[in-house]
Design a protein around this motif. Structure first.
Motif, PDB file in Angstrom:
ATOM      1  N   TRP A 104      -2.426  13.781  -5.303  1.00 17.94           N
ATOM      2  CA  TRP A 104      -1.711  12.639  -5.866  1.00 17.94           C
ATOM      3  C   TRP A 104      -2.679  11.458  -6.008  1.00 17.94           C
ATOM      4  O   TRP A 104      -3.029  10.807  -5.034  1.00 17.94           O
ATOM      5  N   ALA A 105      -3.098  11.184  -7.223  1.00 19.95           N
ATOM      6  CA  ALA A 105      -4.038  10.091  -7.506  1.00 19.95           C
ATOM      7  C   ALA A 105      -3.250   8.811  -7.778  1.00 19.95           C
ATOM      8  O   ALA A 105      -2.312   8.805  -8.576  1.00 19.95           O
ATOM      9  N   HIS A 106      -3.644   7.745  -7.115  1.00 22.11           N
ATOM     10  CA  HIS A 106      -3.036   6.424  -7.296  1.00 22.11           C
ATOM     11  C   HIS A 106      -4.111   5.477  -7.824  1.00 22.11           C
ATOM     12  O   HIS A 106      -5.248   5.523  -7.355  1.00 22.11           O
ATOM     13  N   GLU A 107      -3.744   4.630  -8.748  1.00 16.43           N
ATOM     14  CA  GLU A 107      -4.636   3.566  -9.195  1.00 16.43           C
ATOM     15  C   GLU A 107      -4.098   2.253  -8.635  1.00 16.43           C
ATOM     16  O   GLU A 107      -2.918   1.943  -8.812  1.00 16.43           O
ATOM     17  N   ILE A 108      -4.953   1.530  -7.942  1.00 17.56           N
ATOM     18  CA  ILE A 108      -4.553   0.267  -7.324  1.00 17.56           C
ATOM     19  C   ILE A 108      -5.317  -0.865  -8.002  1.00 17.56           C
ATOM     20  O   ILE A 108      -6.546  -0.818  -8.118  1.00 17.56           O
ATOM     21  N   THR A 109      -4.575  -1.866  -8.467  1.00 16.11           N
ATOM     22  CA  THR A 109      -5.154  -3.027  -9.153  1.00 16.11           C
ATOM     23  C   THR A 109      -4.874  -4.283  -8.338  1.00 16.11           C
ATOM     24  O   THR A 109      -3.741  -4.491  -7.894  1.00 16.11           O
ATOM     25  N   VAL A 110      -5.897  -5.113  -8.154  1.00 14.92           N
ATOM     26  CA  VAL A 110      -5.712  -6.416  -7.502  1.00 14.92           C
ATOM     27  C   VAL A 110      -5.277  -7.385  -8.595  1.00 14.92           C
ATOM     28  O   VAL A 110      -6.086  -7.880  -9.372  1.00 14.92           O
ATOM     29  N   ASP A 111      -3.971  -7.626  -8.674  1.00 15.36           N
ATOM     30  CA  ASP A 111      -3.443  -8.485  -9.735  1.00 15.36           C
ATOM     31  C   ASP A 111      -3.642  -9.968  -9.459  1.00 15.36           C
ATOM     32  O   ASP A 111      -3.917 -10.739 -10.375  1.00 15.36           O
ATOM     33  N   LYS A 112      -3.459 -10.373  -8.191  1.00 16.82           N
ATOM     34  CA  LYS A 112      -3.567 -11.792  -7.842  1.00 16.82           C
ATOM     35  C   LYS A 112      -4.098 -11.931  -6.426  1.00 16.82           C
ATOM     36  O   LYS A 112      -3.904 -11.047  -5.600  1.00 16.82           O
ATOM     37  N   VAL A 113      -4.723 -13.058  -6.179  1.00 15.47           N
ATOM     38  CA  VAL A 113      -5.097 -13.461  -4.828  1.00 15.47           C
ATOM     39  C   VAL A 113      -4.602 -14.893  -4.682  1.00 15.47           C
ATOM     40  O   VAL A 113      -4.906 -15.747  -5.516  1.00 15.47           O
ATOM     41  N   PHE A 114      -3.819 -15.151  -3.628  1.00 20.43           N
ATOM     42  CA  PHE A 114      -3.225 -16.480  -3.479  1.00 20.43           C
ATOM     43  C   PHE A 114      -3.076 -16.839  -2.011  1.00 20.43           C
ATOM     44  O   PHE A 114      -3.297 -16.010  -1.125  1.00 20.43           O
ATOM     45  N   THR A 115      -2.701 -18.077  -1.750  1.00 19.96           N
ATOM     46  CA  THR A 115      -2.520 -18.580  -0.396  1.00 19.96           C
ATOM     47  C   THR A 115      -1.164 -18.124   0.145  1.00 19.96           C
ATOM     48  O   THR A 115      -0.171 -18.119  -0.587  1.00 19.96           O
ATOM     49  N   ALA A 116      -1.135 -17.772   1.403  1.00 21.46           N
ATOM     50  CA  ALA A 116       0.104 -17.319   2.041  1.00 21.46           C
ATOM     51  C   ALA A 116       1.160 -18.416   2.028  1.00 21.46           C
ATOM     52  O   ALA A 116       0.848 -19.598   2.167  1.00 21.46           O
ATOM     53  N   GLU A 117       2.409 -17.990   1.880  1.00 24.83           N
ATOM     54  CA  GLU A 117       3.536 -18.931   1.918  1.00 24.83           C
ATOM     55  C   GLU A 117       4.093 -18.985   3.338  1.00 24.83           C
ATOM     56  O   GLU A 117       4.251 -17.937   3.978  1.00 24.83           O
ATOM     57  N   PRO A 118       4.407 -20.177   3.842  1.00 21.52           N
ATOM     58  CA  PRO A 118       4.992 -20.282   5.182  1.00 21.52           C
ATOM     59  C   PRO A 118       6.306 -19.502   5.281  1.00 21.52           C
ATOM     60  O   PRO A 118       7.108 -19.495   4.347  1.00 21.52           O
ATOM     61  N   GLY A 119       6.492 -18.823   6.417  1.00 21.62           N
ATOM     62  CA  GLY A 119       7.741 -18.118   6.681  1.00 21.62           C
ATOM     63  C   GLY A 119       7.894 -16.773   5.996  1.00 21.62           C
ATOM     64  O   GLY A 119       8.896 -16.084   6.201  1.00 21.62           O
ATOM     65  N   VAL A 120       6.925 -16.371   5.176  1.00 21.63           N
ATOM     66  CA  VAL A 120       7.027 -15.111   4.446  1.00 21.63           C
ATOM     67  C   VAL A 120       6.343 -14.004   5.239  1.00 21.63           C
ATOM     68  O   VAL A 120       5.249 -14.183   5.759  1.00 21.63           O
ATOM     69  N   ARG A 121       7.012 -12.844   5.306  1.00 20.17           N
ATOM     70  CA  ARG A 121       6.446 -11.693   6.013  1.00 20.17           C
ATOM     71  C   ARG A 121       5.528 -10.922   5.074  1.00 20.17           C
ATOM     72  O   ARG A 121       5.888 -10.604   3.954  1.00 20.17           O
ATOM     73  N   TYR A 122       4.325 -10.650   5.572  1.00 17.40           N
ATOM     74  CA  TYR A 122       3.366  -9.805   4.857  1.00 17.40           C
ATOM     75  C   TYR A 122       2.932  -8.692   5.812  1.00 17.40           C
ATOM     76  O   TYR A 122       2.813  -8.950   6.996  1.00 17.40           O
ATOM     77  N   PRO A 123       2.698  -7.487   5.291  1.00 14.52           N
ATOM     78  CA  PRO A 123       2.823  -7.055   3.910  1.00 14.52           C
ATOM     79  C   PRO A 123       4.291  -6.942   3.493  1.00 14.52           C
ATOM     80  O   PRO A 123       5.176  -6.781   4.340  1.00 14.52           O
ATOM     81  N   ARG A 124       4.500  -7.022   2.191  1.00 15.83           N
ATOM     82  CA  ARG A 124       5.843  -6.855   1.651  1.00 15.83           C
ATOM     83  C   ARG A 124       5.770  -6.213   0.276  1.00 15.83           C
ATOM     84  O   ARG A 124       4.742  -6.296  -0.400  1.00 15.83           O
ATOM     85  N   CYS A 125       6.863  -5.567  -0.102  1.00 14.05           N
ATOM     86  CA  CYS A 125       6.979  -4.961  -1.427  1.00 14.05           C
ATOM     87  C   CYS A 125       7.858  -5.879  -2.262  1.00 14.05           C
ATOM     88  O   CYS A 125       8.978  -6.203  -1.855  1.00 14.05           O
ATOM     89  N   VAL A 126       7.356  -6.323  -3.409  1.00 12.81           N
ATOM     90  CA  VAL A 126       8.089  -7.295  -4.220  1.00 12.81           C
ATOM     91  C   VAL A 126       8.647  -6.695  -5.509  1.00 12.81           C
ATOM     92  O   VAL A 126       9.464  -7.327  -6.172  1.00 12.81           O
ATOM     93  N   ALA A 127       8.224  -5.489  -5.869  1.00 14.19           N
ATOM     94  CA  ALA A 127       8.738  -4.856  -7.093  1.00 14.19           C
ATOM     95  C   ALA A 127       8.329  -3.388  -7.085  1.00 14.19           C
ATOM     96  O   ALA A 127       7.480  -2.958  -6.303  1.00 14.19           O
ATOM     97  N   GLY A 128       8.910  -2.641  -7.998  1.00 17.10           N
ATOM     98  CA  GLY A 128       8.544  -1.242  -8.117  1.00 17.10           C
ATOM     99  C   GLY A 128       9.361  -0.534  -9.171  1.00 17.10           C
ATOM    100  O   GLY A 128      10.205  -1.136  -9.839  1.00 17.10           O
ATOM    101  N   GLN A 129       9.114   0.753  -9.277  1.00 16.58           N
ATOM    102  CA  GLN A 129       9.799   1.575 -10.268  1.00 16.58           C
ATOM    103  C   GLN A 129       9.669   3.036  -9.863  1.00 16.58           C
ATOM    104  O   GLN A 129       8.596   3.472  -9.440  1.00 16.58           O
ATOM    105  N   GLY A 130      10.736   3.778  -9.972  1.00 13.34           N
ATOM    106  CA  GLY A 130      10.712   5.223  -9.801  1.00 13.34           C
ATOM    107  C   GLY A 130      10.656   5.698  -8.364  1.00 13.34           C
ATOM    108  O   GLY A 130      10.178   5.010  -7.472  1.00 13.34           O
ATOM    109  N   ALA A 131      11.171   6.913  -8.164  1.00 11.78           N
ATOM    110  CA  ALA A 131      11.178   7.548  -6.849  1.00 11.78           C
ATOM    111  C   ALA A 131       9.868   8.290  -6.623  1.00 11.78           C
ATOM    112  O   ALA A 131       9.301   8.862  -7.547  1.00 11.78           O
ATOM    113  N   CYS A 132       9.415   8.270  -5.396  1.00  8.39           N
ATOM    114  CA  CYS A 132       8.240   9.034  -5.007  1.00  8.39           C
ATOM    115  C   CYS A 132       8.577  10.524  -5.070  1.00  8.39           C
ATOM    116  O   CYS A 132       9.650  10.931  -4.631  1.00  8.39           O
TER     117      CYS A 132
END
Length: 197
Positions: A106-134
């Motif tokens: 199973w080949a995955h391509e990973i792209t670094v879309d953005k790099v930004f400053t952490a937001e207070p109170g936000v849990r990381y790592p987190r999943c913010v979007a997606g599509q399709g079942a594994c």
């Protein structure tokens, strides 16, 4: 061991993870602290995608392979993934590979879309979007998955009942539950940035 803490200096990397050559598309968008090592990123990919971490894996970044070196085979030329910090290896706009299960490949391509400053109170790592079942584990890679979906879609197919039972019941290749994928990452959570950190 306490969880690491997000600080004001922590950069968050937003990554798009795409399972290559699979239809319908399977992708996840995750946000992770840049200080994580590739061993933790492996756990992020496994959890967010829905894999079960049952097989070997490997990253390839800028022509270099990262994974779990085999002490019985030191000439395999694999760098220890626990020694590679994400922020030291990639930057915004970079793409790199991740392969899971060397049998199904199973080949995955990973792209670094953005790099930004952490937001207070936000849990990381987190999943913010997606599509399709594994795809299910051990389905036979891309070709086996295609055959699996054909058999499931046709109740008159000779393998329909067997495949349905093997999948544990109904299987919808389009299904993606953002909250479920995000919850799967909770066990990896860093302590969030506070407004006073």
């Amino acid at each position: 061991m306490p969880a690491p803490r997000v600080s004001v200096k922590t950069k968050i990397f937003e990554l798009e993870i795409v399972l290559a050559e699979v239809r319908p598309s399977v992708r996840r968008r995750v946000q992770v602290p840049g200080e994580i090592d590739l061993a933790v990123l492996h756990e992020v990919v496994q959890s967010a995608m829905g894999w079960t971490n049952s097989h070997l894996h490997e990253f390839e970044i800028a022509g270099r392979r990262y994974g779990i070196p085999d002490p019985d085979w030191p000439a395999q030329d694999v760098t220890d993934e626990s020694k590679g910090k994400l922020f030291r290896l990639v930057k915004q706009g970079d793409r790199f590979g991740y392969v899971y299960d060397f049998g199904d490949n199973w080949a995955h391509e990973i792209t670094v879309d953005k790099v930004f400053t952490a937001e207070p109170g936000v849990r990381y790592p987190r999943c913010v979007a997606g599509q399709g079942a594994c795809p299910p584990e051990d389905v036979g890679g891309i070709w086996g998955y295609e055959e699996f979906l054909v058999a499931l879609a046709d109740p008159s197919h000779p393998d329909h009942d067997e495949r349905r039972e093997w999948a544990g019941g109904e299987f919808d290749p389009h299904r993606f539950e953002p909250a479920e994928a995000d919850r799967a990452l909770e066990w990896l959570a860093w302590r969030p940035l506070t407004s006073t950190s």
